[in-house]
Design a protein around this motif. Sequence first.
Motif, PDB file in Angstrom:
ATOM      1  N   LEU A  48       2.428  77.719 -74.097  1.00 29.75           N
ATOM      2  CA  LEU A  48       2.794  78.196 -74.777  1.00 29.75           C
ATOM      3  C   LEU A  48       4.768  79.021 -75.234  1.00 29.75           C
ATOM      4  CD1 LEU A  48      -0.581  79.706 -75.675  1.00 29.75           C
ATOM      5  CD2 LEU A  48       0.441  77.219 -76.217  1.00 29.75           C
ATOM      6  N   THR A  49       4.340  78.951 -75.702  1.00 24.24           N
ATOM      7  CA  THR A  49       6.418  79.593 -75.898  1.00 24.24           C
ATOM      8  C   THR A  49       6.200  80.018 -77.423  1.00 24.24           C
ATOM      9  OG1 THR A  49       7.010  77.067 -77.668  1.00 24.24           O
ATOM     10  CG2 THR A  49       7.130  77.478 -75.012  1.00 24.24           C
TER      11      THR A  49
ATOM     12  N   ALA B  10     -13.741  87.258 -68.967  1.00 23.84           N
ATOM     13  CA  ALA B  10     -11.457  87.930 -68.590  1.00 23.84           C
ATOM     14  C   ALA B  10     -10.979  86.245 -68.518  1.00 23.84           C
ATOM     15  CB  ALA B  10     -11.531  88.687 -67.611  1.00 23.84           C
ATOM     16  N   LEU B  11      -9.484  86.836 -70.015  1.00 25.88           N
ATOM     17  CA  LEU B  11      -8.817  86.286 -69.575  1.00 25.88           C
ATOM     18  C   LEU B  11      -7.202  87.251 -69.291  1.00 25.88           C
ATOM     19  CD1 LEU B  11      -7.370  83.403 -70.375  1.00 25.88           C
ATOM     20  CD2 LEU B  11      -7.538  84.016 -72.939  1.00 25.88           C
ATOM     21  N   LEU B  12      -6.629  86.338 -68.935  1.00 24.67           N
ATOM     22  CA  LEU B  12      -5.547  87.442 -68.772  1.00 24.67           C
ATOM     23  C   LEU B  12      -4.106  86.441 -69.077  1.00 24.67           C
ATOM     24  CD1 LEU B  12      -4.157  89.624 -67.245  1.00 24.67           C
ATOM     25  CD2 LEU B  12      -4.280  88.634 -65.232  1.00 24.67           C
ATOM     26  N   CYS B  13      -3.043  86.436 -69.115  1.00 21.59           N
ATOM     27  CA  CYS B  13      -2.856  85.831 -69.181  1.00 21.59           C
ATOM     28  C   CYS B  13      -0.465  86.361 -69.014  1.00 21.59           C
ATOM     29  CB  CYS B  13      -1.441  85.664 -71.162  1.00 21.59           C
ATOM     30  SG  CYS B  13      -0.753  84.269 -72.130  1.00 21.59           S
ATOM     31  N   THR B  14       0.074  85.748 -68.820  1.00 18.14           N
ATOM     32  CA  THR B  14       0.626  86.835 -67.874  1.00 18.14           C
ATOM     33  C   THR B  14       2.344  85.795 -68.339  1.00 18.14           C
ATOM     34  OG1 THR B  14       1.079  85.888 -65.696  1.00 18.14           O
ATOM     35  CG2 THR B  14      -0.304  86.802 -66.188  1.00 18.14           C
ATOM     36  N   ALA B  15       3.507  85.677 -67.942  1.00 16.87           N
ATOM     37  CA  ALA B  15       4.947  85.253 -68.292  1.00 16.87           C
ATOM     38  C   ALA B  15       4.593  83.766 -67.457  1.00 16.87           C
ATOM     39  CB  ALA B  15       5.889  86.068 -67.201  1.00 16.87           C
ATOM     40  N   GLY B  16       4.222  83.362 -68.643  1.00 14.59           N
ATOM     41  CA  GLY B  16       3.714  81.342 -68.327  1.00 14.59           C
ATOM     42  C   GLY B  16       2.903  81.403 -67.640  1.00 14.59           C
TER      43      GLY B  16
ATOM     44  N   HIS C  42      -2.314  74.548 -71.669  1.00 15.35           N
ATOM     45  CA  HIS C  42      -1.927  74.818 -70.883  1.00 15.35           C
ATOM     46  C   HIS C  42      -1.946  73.504 -69.553  1.00 15.35           C
ATOM     47  CE1 HIS C  42      -5.666  75.349 -69.142  1.00 15.35           C
ATOM     48  NE2 HIS C  42      -6.302  74.786 -70.097  1.00 15.35           N
ATOM     49  N   ARG C  43      -1.324  73.420 -68.182  1.00 21.21           N
ATOM     50  CA  ARG C  43      -1.365  72.353 -67.467  1.00 21.21           C
ATOM     51  C   ARG C  43      -1.720  73.486 -65.953  1.00 21.21           C
ATOM     52  NH1 ARG C  43       3.954  74.284 -68.418  1.00 21.21           N
ATOM     53  NH2 ARG C  43       5.635  74.617 -66.918  1.00 21.21           N
TER      54      ARG C  43
ATOM     55  N   LYS D 220       1.047  84.082 -58.991  1.00 22.53           N
ATOM     56  CA  LYS D 220       1.935  83.233 -59.326  1.00 22.53           C
ATOM     57  C   LYS D 220       1.723  82.785 -58.040  1.00 22.53           C
ATOM     58  CE  LYS D 220       7.606  82.586 -59.003  1.00 22.53           C
ATOM     59  NZ  LYS D 220       8.236  83.130 -59.103  1.00 22.53           N
ATOM     60  N   PRO D 221       1.477  83.572 -56.169  1.00 17.91           N
ATOM     61  CA  PRO D 221       1.032  82.324 -55.194  1.00 17.91           C
ATOM     62  C   PRO D 221       0.806  81.635 -55.156  1.00 17.91           C
ATOM     63  CG  PRO D 221       2.014  84.552 -55.324  1.00 17.91           C
ATOM     64  CD  PRO D 221       1.857  84.921 -56.484  1.00 17.91           C
ATOM     65  N   LEU D 222      -0.633  82.114 -55.851  1.00 12.62           N
ATOM     66  CA  LEU D 222      -2.013  81.290 -56.195  1.00 12.62           C
ATOM     67  C   LEU D 222      -1.973  79.773 -56.865  1.00 12.62           C
ATOM     68  CD1 LEU D 222      -4.653  83.832 -57.024  1.00 12.62           C
ATOM     69  CD2 LEU D 222      -3.855  82.413 -54.593  1.00 12.62           C
ATOM     70  N   LEU D 223      -0.622  79.553 -57.856  1.00 11.10           N
ATOM     71  CA  LEU D 223      -0.137  78.431 -58.124  1.00 11.10           C
ATOM     72  C   LEU D 223       0.383  77.181 -57.577  1.00 11.10           C
ATOM     73  CD1 LEU D 223       0.113  79.667 -61.760  1.00 11.10           C
ATOM     74  CD2 LEU D 223      -1.686  77.974 -61.207  1.00 11.10           C
TER      75      LEU D 223
END
Length: 170
Positions: free
Chosen positions: A34-35, A62-68, A94-95, A129-132
Amino acid sequence: MPDKRNLQPHEDPPPNVPESNTIYFCLYVSQSNLTPPANRVELDKILSSSHLRNKELDVTGALLCTAGRFAQIIEGPETSIRILMKSIELDSRHRDCKVLSEGLTSARRFSEWTMAYLGPSIHIDRHIKPLLQNLFNRDQTDKSISRLIDLMVRQTNMRRPEGAEEDVGP
Protein backbone atom coordinates in the motif's frame (compact mmCIF):
# COMPACT_ATOMS: atom_id res chain seq x y z
CA MET A 1 -0.53 -17.97 -10.45
CA PRO A 2 -4.12 -17.50 -9.16
CA ASP A 3 -5.99 -14.32 -9.98
CA LYS A 4 -6.24 -12.56 -6.62
CA ARG A 5 -9.11 -10.35 -7.75
CA ASN A 6 -11.49 -13.30 -8.17
CA LEU A 7 -11.34 -14.63 -4.62
CA GLN A 8 -14.64 -15.74 -3.17
CA PRO A 9 -15.58 -13.89 0.01
CA HIS A 10 -16.26 -17.14 1.85
CA GLU A 11 -14.98 -20.65 1.60
CA ASP A 12 -16.79 -23.55 3.21
CA PRO A 13 -14.81 -25.66 5.65
CA PRO A 14 -13.71 -29.03 4.35
CA PRO A 15 -16.37 -31.71 4.91
CA ASN A 16 -16.13 -33.98 7.95
CA VAL A 17 -13.70 -31.72 9.81
CA PRO A 18 -14.92 -31.61 13.41
CA GLU A 19 -14.84 -28.21 15.12
CA SER A 20 -13.69 -28.16 18.70
CA ASN A 21 -13.62 -25.68 21.54
CA THR A 22 -9.85 -25.35 21.31
CA ILE A 23 -8.51 -22.04 20.09
CA TYR A 24 -6.02 -22.01 17.25
CA PHE A 25 -3.91 -18.93 16.59
CA CYS A 26 -1.66 -17.67 13.83
CA LEU A 27 0.75 -14.72 13.91
CA TYR A 28 2.21 -13.48 10.64
CA VAL A 29 4.16 -10.49 9.38
CA SER A 30 4.35 -9.16 5.82
CA GLN A 31 5.53 -6.27 3.67
CA SER A 32 2.80 -3.81 2.66
CA ASN A 33 2.18 -2.97 -1.00
CA LEU A 34 0.00 0.00 0.00
CA THR A 35 1.13 3.52 -0.79
CA PRO A 36 -0.31 6.87 0.30
CA PRO A 37 -2.94 8.17 -0.11
CA ALA A 38 -4.67 4.90 -1.08
CA ASN A 39 -3.31 3.10 1.98
CA ARG A 40 -5.95 4.59 4.34
CA VAL A 41 -8.79 3.63 2.00
CA GLU A 42 -7.42 0.10 1.60
CA LEU A 43 -6.92 -0.28 5.36
CA ASP A 44 -10.55 0.73 5.89
CA LYS A 45 -11.59 -1.95 3.38
CA ILE A 46 -9.44 -4.57 5.14
CA LEU A 47 -10.92 -3.69 8.53
CA SER A 48 -14.50 -3.58 7.30
CA SER A 49 -14.32 -6.97 5.60
CA SER A 50 -12.38 -8.44 8.56
CA HIS A 51 -15.08 -7.43 11.04
CA LEU A 52 -17.82 -9.10 9.00
CA ARG A 53 -15.97 -12.23 7.97
CA ASN A 54 -14.30 -12.81 11.35
CA LYS A 55 -17.66 -12.58 13.12
CA GLU A 56 -19.07 -15.23 10.76
CA LEU A 57 -16.05 -17.50 11.31
CA ASP A 58 -15.83 -16.94 15.10
CA VAL A 59 -12.39 -15.36 14.72
CA THR A 60 -10.87 -12.61 16.85
CA GLY A 61 -7.55 -10.83 16.47
CA ALA A 62 -5.47 -7.73 16.02
CA LEU A 63 -3.90 -6.01 13.00
CA LEU A 64 -0.97 -3.68 13.13
CA CYS A 65 0.17 -1.63 10.16
CA THR A 66 3.49 0.15 10.44
CA ALA A 67 5.72 1.94 7.95
CA GLY A 68 5.42 -0.57 5.15
CA ARG A 69 4.65 -3.65 7.26
CA PHE A 70 1.75 -5.63 8.65
CA ALA A 71 1.61 -7.86 11.72
CA GLN A 72 -1.56 -9.74 12.49
CA ILE A 73 -2.71 -12.31 15.02
CA ILE A 74 -5.91 -14.22 14.33
CA GLU A 75 -7.45 -16.77 16.69
CA GLY A 76 -10.45 -19.08 16.58
CA PRO A 77 -11.39 -22.52 15.27
CA GLU A 78 -8.50 -24.05 13.33
CA THR A 79 -10.59 -24.53 10.18
CA SER A 80 -11.53 -20.83 10.21
CA ILE A 81 -7.92 -19.75 10.71
CA ARG A 82 -6.74 -21.91 7.81
CA ILE A 83 -9.46 -20.48 5.54
CA LEU A 84 -8.46 -16.92 6.46
CA MET A 85 -4.74 -17.60 6.01
CA LYS A 86 -5.33 -18.91 2.47
CA SER A 87 -7.13 -15.68 1.65
CA ILE A 88 -4.52 -13.51 3.40
CA GLU A 89 -1.64 -15.17 1.56
CA LEU A 90 -3.32 -14.40 -1.79
CA ASP A 91 -4.10 -10.76 -0.95
CA SER A 92 -2.26 -8.43 -3.32
CA ARG A 93 -2.09 -5.62 -0.75
CA HIS A 94 0.97 -7.24 0.80
CA ARG A 95 3.83 -9.63 0.02
CA ASP A 96 6.39 -11.82 1.78
CA CYS A 97 3.83 -13.17 4.24
CA LYS A 98 5.71 -15.10 6.93
CA VAL A 99 3.90 -17.15 9.56
CA LEU A 100 5.94 -16.68 12.71
CA SER A 101 3.94 -18.68 15.19
CA GLU A 102 0.82 -20.83 15.13
CA GLY A 103 -0.79 -23.53 17.19
CA LEU A 104 -3.25 -24.23 19.95
CA THR A 105 -3.72 -21.86 22.86
CA SER A 106 -5.75 -22.16 26.03
CA ALA A 107 -7.56 -18.81 25.70
CA ARG A 108 -8.17 -15.99 23.27
CA ARG A 109 -5.97 -12.93 23.67
CA PHE A 110 -8.35 -10.65 21.74
CA SER A 111 -11.74 -12.01 22.79
CA GLU A 112 -13.45 -8.61 22.66
CA TRP A 113 -12.36 -7.82 19.10
CA THR A 114 -13.34 -9.30 15.73
CA MET A 115 -10.33 -7.29 14.53
CA ALA A 116 -8.59 -4.71 16.66
CA TYR A 117 -6.66 -2.20 14.59
CA LEU A 118 -3.58 -0.91 16.34
CA GLY A 119 -2.69 1.70 13.76
CA PRO A 120 0.75 2.83 12.72
CA SER A 121 3.41 2.52 15.38
CA ILE A 122 7.09 3.32 14.99
CA HIS A 123 7.69 1.73 18.41
CA ILE A 124 6.26 -1.62 17.34
CA ASP A 125 7.75 -1.38 13.84
CA ARG A 126 11.22 -1.91 15.29
CA HIS A 127 10.01 -5.28 16.63
CA ILE A 128 8.51 -6.34 13.28
CA LYS A 129 11.39 -5.37 10.99
CA PRO A 130 13.85 -8.01 12.30
CA LEU A 131 11.17 -10.68 11.98
CA LEU A 132 10.80 -9.93 8.28
CA GLN A 133 14.52 -10.17 7.75
CA ASN A 134 16.69 -13.00 8.95
CA LEU A 135 14.97 -15.83 10.82
CA PHE A 136 18.08 -17.95 11.29
CA ASN A 137 18.67 -17.25 15.00
CA ARG A 138 15.77 -19.24 16.48
CA ASP A 139 16.36 -18.11 20.11
CA GLN A 140 16.35 -14.45 19.13
CA THR A 141 13.36 -14.94 16.84
CA ASP A 142 11.34 -16.64 19.61
CA LYS A 143 12.07 -13.72 21.95
CA SER A 144 11.10 -11.21 19.27
CA ILE A 145 7.85 -13.06 18.57
CA SER A 146 6.96 -13.11 22.27
CA ARG A 147 7.71 -9.39 22.59
CA LEU A 148 5.60 -8.59 19.53
CA ILE A 149 2.62 -10.58 20.83
CA ASP A 150 2.93 -8.97 24.27
CA LEU A 151 3.06 -5.49 22.72
CA MET A 152 0.00 -6.17 20.57
CA VAL A 153 -1.95 -7.50 23.55
CA ARG A 154 -0.97 -4.49 25.72
CA GLN A 155 -1.86 -2.01 22.97
CA THR A 156 -5.23 -3.69 22.43
CA ASN A 157 -5.99 -3.75 26.16
CA MET A 158 -5.54 0.02 26.29
CA ARG A 159 -8.35 0.51 23.74
CA ARG A 160 -12.12 0.25 24.08
CA PRO A 161 -13.55 -2.98 22.64
CA GLU A 162 -15.87 -2.67 19.67
CA GLY A 163 -19.47 -2.05 20.63
CA ALA A 164 -18.56 -0.82 24.14
CA GLU A 165 -20.40 2.18 25.50
CA GLU A 166 -18.33 5.30 25.96
CA ASP A 167 -17.79 6.17 29.62
CA VAL A 168 -18.88 9.79 30.00
CA GLY A 169 -18.34 9.97 33.77
CA PRO A 170 -20.53 11.65 36.44
